[in-house]
Write a protein that holds these residues in place. Structure first.
Motif, short mmCIF file in Angstrom:
data_model
loop_
_atom_site.label_atom_id
_atom_site.label_comp_id
_atom_site.label_asym_id
_atom_site.label_seq_id
_atom_site.Cartn_x
_atom_site.Cartn_y
_atom_site.Cartn_z
N VAL A 48 0.85 -1.22 -0.15
CA VAL A 48 -0.11 0.12 -0.05
C VAL A 48 0.66 1.23 -0.01
O VAL A 48 2.03 1.07 0.32
N PRO A 49 0.30 2.29 -0.47
CA PRO A 49 1.12 3.48 -0.35
C PRO A 49 1.62 4.13 0.88
O PRO A 49 1.12 3.76 1.93
N GLU A 50 2.90 4.84 0.95
CA GLU A 50 3.42 4.96 2.07
C GLU A 50 2.51 6.10 3.17
O GLU A 50 2.41 5.89 4.28
N ARG A 51 1.87 6.82 2.44
CA ARG A 51 0.68 7.79 3.27
C ARG A 51 -0.21 6.94 3.97
O ARG A 51 -0.53 7.33 5.28
N TYR A 107 4.95 -4.11 12.10
CA TYR A 107 4.12 -4.06 10.91
C TYR A 107 3.86 -2.69 10.68
O TYR A 107 4.02 -1.67 11.68
N LEU A 108 3.02 -2.31 9.62
CA LEU A 108 2.93 -0.88 9.67
C LEU A 108 4.16 -0.11 9.35
O LEU A 108 4.97 -0.45 9.15
N ALA A 109 4.19 1.02 10.14
CA ALA A 109 5.27 2.11 10.25
C ALA A 109 5.84 1.93 11.54
O ALA A 109 6.89 2.50 12.00
N TYR A 110 5.82 0.65 12.46
CA TYR A 110 6.12 0.47 13.82
C TYR A 110 7.56 0.46 13.75
O TYR A 110 8.25 0.82 14.52
N GLY A 111 8.06 -0.28 12.84
CA GLY A 111 9.74 -0.45 12.64
C GLY A 111 10.32 0.79 12.76
O GLY A 111 11.75 0.92 12.98
N GLU A 112 9.74 1.97 12.25
CA GLU A 112 10.32 3.27 12.28
C GLU A 112 9.98 4.02 13.58
O GLU A 112 10.44 5.09 13.52
N LEU A 113 9.30 3.48 14.54
CA LEU A 113 8.94 4.15 15.48
C LEU A 113 9.47 3.51 16.96
O LEU A 113 8.92 3.85 17.99
N LEU A 114 10.48 2.70 16.70
CA LEU A 114 11.00 1.93 17.91
C LEU A 114 11.54 3.01 19.12
O LEU A 114 11.64 2.44 20.25
N ASP A 115 12.15 4.08 18.28
CA ASP A 115 12.58 4.99 19.45
C ASP A 115 11.51 5.61 20.31
O ASP A 115 11.84 6.38 21.39
N VAL A 116 10.27 5.28 19.89
CA VAL A 116 9.36 6.33 20.40
C VAL A 116 8.54 5.38 21.52
O VAL A 116 7.84 5.52 22.50
N ALA A 169 3.17 15.31 8.27
CA ALA A 169 3.47 16.67 8.00
C ALA A 169 4.79 16.94 6.99
O ALA A 169 4.51 17.69 6.16
N THR A 170 5.35 15.85 6.73
CA THR A 170 6.79 15.89 5.71
C THR A 170 6.52 15.03 4.62
O THR A 170 7.14 15.29 3.57
N LEU A 171 5.33 14.23 4.49
CA LEU A 171 4.98 13.52 3.13
C LEU A 171 4.44 14.37 2.29
O LEU A 171 3.58 15.23 2.20
N ALA A 172 4.92 14.22 0.94
CA ALA A 172 4.33 14.93 -0.26
C ALA A 172 2.83 14.40 -0.31
O ALA A 172 2.67 13.04 0.12
N ASN A 186 -4.64 4.77 -1.46
CA ASN A 186 -4.90 3.44 -1.85
C ASN A 186 -4.66 3.06 -3.15
O ASN A 186 -4.26 3.88 -4.01
N LEU A 187 -4.76 1.92 -3.55
CA LEU A 187 -4.46 1.10 -4.96
C LEU A 187 -5.88 0.98 -5.62
O LEU A 187 -6.89 0.47 -4.91
N ARG A 188 -5.81 1.00 -6.86
CA ARG A 188 -6.90 0.51 -7.80
C ARG A 188 -6.86 -0.87 -7.77
O ARG A 188 -5.93 -1.67 -7.85
N LEU A 189 -8.27 -1.28 -7.40
CA LEU A 189 -8.51 -2.58 -7.32
C LEU A 189 -9.40 -3.24 -8.67
O LEU A 189 -10.29 -2.47 -9.19
N PRO A 190 -9.36 -4.55 -9.05
CA PRO A 190 -10.28 -5.03 -9.99
C PRO A 190 -11.90 -5.01 -9.33
O PRO A 190 -11.90 -4.88 -8.15
#
Length: 387
Positions: free
Chosen positions: A107-110, A252-261, A298-301, A306-310
């Motif tokens: 899925v998209p980063e946002r 999972y999700l973004a938790y790998g980047e939040l281990l310091d929090v 706030a820093t993400l462009a 979501n993704l287009r699905l059949p």
């Protein structure tokens, strides 16, 4: 040894008055002020002391797992978010993660960061309910008003984004329903600040109350061995010294980047007080995680969520298991697909179902007066048991 069953209505039996010892079998529930909903406890009493306890479940059973098999992968999200009605977003998240894993979908980063933030806000909503209702069950009415004030702040912003107050239906296979409203991140930050400013009330008003501490300290001690034996998870397990949190241990999700929090809150005592303390500290940490997600968003462009699905979504043949750290503990979905648009089997592993089994070990040996304190400290939702 004779047993006398004491109940209400035609099933009650009177004590015959014969000489000898009698164990009283007392039914608490299934609808009773002390049972947290439609749960029945069958207690064997020796005077005021509990000799044996058996949780009797099934009064709310709706057959969700069977209904999954008759719904397509878009529709099962609606069923999945209802078993733990205090953790709706987290419930539906587990389902879409399982389906996305089967499809090999990224899925998209946002969307990943928004999901992470909403999962933590949902965790706070869940915990605030128990932080307010547990003191209420022990005779303190004031904390529940503070808890609901904080819940309203968060529910307002979640309703603005998703359109739902309890059952958000915001997750979709491939991302989220839609992007966030304009200016929404600022309103979330303000709501998080309001809830954080209210947490000291629970420190002072509840944990600082000598009556509350007398009713909870050393009461209902759950050993680490019983945690492992019954598959107990979440704040209840961590209050007994079991240092397990899937957000850190299998990110999972973004938790790998939040281990310091992220802070995994644990205690060693395993009593009612320790369980409440874990819940309170975990609430504060979830607010910190939500703030960290807001900073990253706030820093993400601007980009898709979501993704287009059949038109007809079919998962490939195979199996997968997706588990997440839900507010009440480990929540897992075992998905079996035969290549159709509906799951062939979707098995739900809910946190409350395992956690409530520990009452068999917790209640024997305690007094009836302590039963409500122990039951309330298990932080379960009955729909999460009768799935």
């Amino acid at each position: 040894m004779r047993e006398t069953t004491v109940g209400i209505g035609a099933g009650a039996e009177n004590f015959s008055g014969e000489r000898g010892t009698t164990d009283m079998v007392l039914n608490i529930g299934p609808q009773h002020p002390s049972t947290h909903g439609v749960l029945r406890l069958k207690l064997v009493l020796d005077g005021e002391r509990i000799v044996a306890a058996e949780p009797v479940i099934g009064y709310m059973h709706r057959g969700a797992e069977k209904l999954f098999e008759a719904r397509d992968y878009r529709q099962i999200v609606m069923l999945a978010n209802r078993h733990d009605w205090l953790s709706a977003f987290s419930n539906e998240l587990g389902v879409v993660l399982a389906v996305e894993r089967m499809l090999g979908m990224e899925v998209p980063e946002r969307a990943v960061w928004i999901r992470t933030m909403l999962a933590e806000l949902n965790r706070v909503l869940n915990h605030l309910m128990f932080l307010g209702s547990y003191p209420l069950e022990l005779g303190g009415i004031t904390p529940v008003f503070h808890a609901f004030q904080g819940r309203e702040e968060l529910q307002h912003v979640l309703e603005e984004a998703s359109g739902g107050r309890m059952h958000y239906m915001f997750n979709r296979v491939g991302g989220l329903k839609e992007d966030l409203p304009a200016g929404w991140l600022g309103r979330v930050r303000a709501a998080v600040a309001v809830v954080r400013s209210q947490l000291p009330v629970f420190e002072d008003l509840v944990l600082g109350n000598e009556i509350f501490r007398a009713r909870t300290a050393g009461v209902g001690v759950l050993s680490r061995e019983h945690v492992h034996a019954y598959g107990v998870s979440g704040p209840i397990a961590r209050a007994s010294g079991v240092d397990l949190d899937l957000r850190r241990d299998e990110p999972y999700l973004a938790y790998g980047e939040l281990l310091d929090v992220l802070t995994v809150v644990t205690r060693e005592e395993g009593d009612c007080l320790a369980r409440f303390e874990c819940l309170l500290e975990q609430t504060a940490n979830s607010l910190d995680l939500a703030d960290a997600c807001l900073d990253r968003l706030a820093t993400l462009a601007p980009g898709p969520v979501n993704l287009r699905l059949p038109k007809v979504l079919k998962a490939p043949e195979g199996t997968t298991y997706a588990w997440t750290e839900n507010p009440l503990g480990i929540n897992g979905y075992y998905l079996v697909s035969r290549g159709d648009k509906t799951p062939w089997r979707l098995k739900l592993r809910s946190a409350s179902f395992n956690n409530i089994q520990a009452l068999i070990e917790l209640l024997p040996g305690t007094l009836v007066a302590d039963m409500v304190a122990i039951l309330g400290s298990m932080f379960f939702v009955v729909g999460d048991i009768d799935k």
